[in-house]
Design a protein around this motif. Structure first.
Motif, short mmCIF file in Angstrom:
data_model
loop_
_atom_site.label_atom_id
_atom_site.label_comp_id
_atom_site.label_asym_id
_atom_site.label_seq_id
_atom_site.Cartn_x
_atom_site.Cartn_y
_atom_site.Cartn_z
N CYS A 246 -49.79 43.64 31.99
CA CYS A 246 -50.45 44.91 31.73
C CYS A 246 -50.69 45.62 33.06
CB CYS A 246 -51.77 44.69 31.00
SG CYS A 246 -52.66 46.25 30.69
N ALA B 28 -52.41 48.71 33.15
CA ALA B 28 -53.35 49.80 32.88
C ALA B 28 -54.51 49.82 33.86
CB ALA B 28 -53.88 49.71 31.45
N CYS B 29 -54.89 48.66 34.39
CA CYS B 29 -55.98 48.67 35.38
C CYS B 29 -55.66 47.70 36.49
CB CYS B 29 -57.33 48.37 34.72
SG CYS B 29 -57.79 46.63 34.64
N HIS C 254 -56.64 44.94 37.43
CA HIS C 254 -56.55 43.50 37.21
C HIS C 254 -55.11 43.04 37.02
CE1 HIS C 254 -60.80 43.15 37.25
NE2 HIS C 254 -61.02 43.63 36.04
N CYS D 76 -53.33 42.07 34.48
CA CYS D 76 -53.32 40.78 33.78
C CYS D 76 -51.90 40.38 33.38
CB CYS D 76 -54.18 40.87 32.52
SG CYS D 76 -55.92 41.20 32.83
N GLY E 269 -56.12 40.20 27.74
CA GLY E 269 -56.48 40.53 29.11
C GLY E 269 -57.99 40.41 29.32
N CYS F 161 -60.13 42.63 29.71
CA CYS F 161 -60.88 43.62 28.95
C CYS F 161 -61.09 43.23 27.49
CB CYS F 161 -60.16 44.96 29.00
SG CYS F 161 -58.50 44.91 28.29
N ARG G 234 -56.79 44.40 24.86
CA ARG G 234 -55.33 44.48 24.95
C ARG G 234 -54.81 43.04 24.87
NH1 ARG G 234 -54.14 49.74 27.33
NH2 ARG G 234 -52.19 49.06 28.31
N ASP H 255 -63.20 46.63 31.69
CA ASP H 255 -62.62 45.64 32.60
C ASP H 255 -63.62 45.20 33.66
OD1 ASP H 255 -62.54 48.23 33.56
OD2 ASP H 255 -60.73 47.92 34.75
S1 SF4 Z 1 -58.17 44.06 32.03
FE1 SF4 Z 1 -57.17 44.96 30.23
S2 SF4 Z 1 -56.46 46.97 30.96
FE2 SF4 Z 1 -56.87 45.70 32.80
S3 SF4 Z 1 -54.89 44.78 33.28
FE3 SF4 Z 1 -56.05 43.31 32.02
S4 SF4 Z 1 -55.34 43.73 29.91
FE4 SF4 Z 1 -54.76 45.50 31.16
#
Ligand code: SF4
Length: 402
Positions: free
Chosen positions: A55, A57-58, A60, A62, A70, A72, A75, A120
């Motif tokens: 992922c 999106a942020c 991290h 993941c 993840g 968060c 997801r 997150d």
């Molecule tokens: S915390 Fe959520 S949004 Fe961030 S990378 Fe992991 S899965 Fe993706």
């Protein structure tokens, strides 16, 4: 949104008692987690890496095995594809844009604000913990409401909102839904914005940028060790701030000043100097802490301490510094002044605009210097009070029916 009483033990160091990454989704509320899982689609911000998905999106980033989630919790990898939240809100409210806070974006406007679930980070003083920590914390009872982007835009129209804003949970982790809403909102001539912790990636910013005009980053201090106790890193957030400015997105930064956590003069001065190094025109809001969620031990921020933080920002060279959450008690720090001639061009009391004296493109009425900001939107020829009259008072924040 109504919040239940805080049932948590006192902590002073900002550390959540339980590591969220160690808590399975639904540890707080299994039926809520199941309802959220049903309202998902295959996302856009990920790529396959063998059997797993990455992922993006942020910050991290993941790497998620099949059947896992993840950090968060919202997801998850299902059959080698990343499913992401879509098609619901957990909070929907019409707020003054000043509450976000944006002080240089369509002042006096209403902002239809929506939020989903999850985060997150796991900040011990979170003021939106009922939604942000709903999948980690059994005390956070809330509901999800199915809705379409078109219904949200219709609600904005009914409420007279000029903006649609993703907030209340972390917008990055639900970016695909935010973009679907923003695309519909832009089609209706509305401005769009996000209120974020700034734990972004270049991929997420690239994904969001075409649809938004403004981005608020919560810069929670300037100490990496403290940042890690909240679930992030300082470097990731400062890099987001640099990237947002480089992309030309309108950016405002907020720091909640928490006694004993991030309020040393050295730390606040270093933070302000960093912002100046990016752009001295970035508005910096210092806001007053009050005990909340798991952080109930430190006292509330005093007027004196908040004004001192604002003074440090101005002394560092920031041209627009604001002190928030203490309406009527921080003097000139609620107002916008022209950095060229010193004239007070927007006079505020909390979320209310008492006087608005800027011209339609943000010109100072005394020296004609144009102040930085987004003073008009594609669908709006004027803003309240832009003829110099006393602007109509805002209505207070109010829930919106889905
Ligand atoms: S915390 Fe959520 S949004 Fe961030 S990378 Fe992991 S899965 Fe993706």
């Amino acid at each position: 949104m109504v919040q239940p009483q805080n049932p948590h033990a006192v902590t002073r160091d900002g550390r959540a008692p339980v590591s969220p990454a160690a808590v399975p989704a639904g540890a707080g509320n299994p039926s809520l987690a199941a309802a959220v899982d049903r309202r998902t689609v295959v996302g856009a911000l990920w790529r396959a890496e063998g059997e797993r998905v990455r992922c993006v999106a942020c910050g991290h980033r993941c790497l998620i095995s099949a059947g896992r989630r993840g950090v968060c919790k919202v997801r998850f990898n299902e059959g080698g594809r990343l499913r992401v939240p879509f098609g619901y809100v957990a909070g929907l409210q019409c707020d003054p844009v000043e509450k976000k806070p944006f002080f240089h974006v369509l002042p006096g406007s209403e902002a239809l604000t929506f939020g989903m679930l999850g985060c997150d980070f796991h900040c011990a003083y979170c003021q939106n913990w009922v939604t942000s920590q709903a999948l980690r914390d059994a005390a956070a009872s809330t509901r999800v409401h199915p809705i379409t982007p078109e219904q949200l835009v219709a609600a904005a129209g009914r409420e007279g909102a000029k903006l649609v804003v993703s907030s209340y949970n972390e917008p990055l982790i639900t970016a695909e839904w935010a973009v679907a809403v923003f695309a519909a909102a832009r089609g209706a001539g509305l401005e769009c914005a996000v209120v974020s912790n700034g734990n972004a990636t270049p991929e997420a910013l690239e994904f969001l940028a075409p649809w938004i005009g403004a981005y608020k980053v919560d810069l929670k201090g300037f100490n990496d060790q403290r940042y890690r106790s909240l679930g992030g890193t300082l470097a990731q957030v400062t890099e987001t701030i640099r990237q947002l400015r480089a992309r030309g997105l309108w950016l405002e930064v907020v720091t909640l000043v928490v006694p004993g956590f991030n309020d040393s003069e050295a730390e606040l001065r270093a933070l302000a100097q960093f912002l100046v190094s990016v752009d001295p025109d970035i508005p910096w809001h210092v806001t007053a802490f009050h005990p909340d969620y798991r952080m109930t031990d430190p006292p509330a921020t005093t007027v004196t301490a908040l004004c001192r933080a604002a003074e440090l920002g101005a002394a560092a060279g920031l041209r627009f510094v604001y002190a928030g959450n203490l309406p009527g008690r921080v003097g000139e720090w609620e107002n916008t002044r022209c950095p060229n001639c010193g004239a007070t061009v927007i006079e505020r009391h909390g979320y209310l605009i008492r006087q608005y004296r800027l011209g339609p493109r943000g010109e100072c009425p005394r020296c004609q210097r144009t102040l930085p900001g987004r003073w008009s939107s594609p669908g709006a020829a004027t803003v309240p009070g832009d003829d110099g009259r006393r602007a109509e008072p805002h209505r207070q924040p109010r829930p919106v029916q889905c």
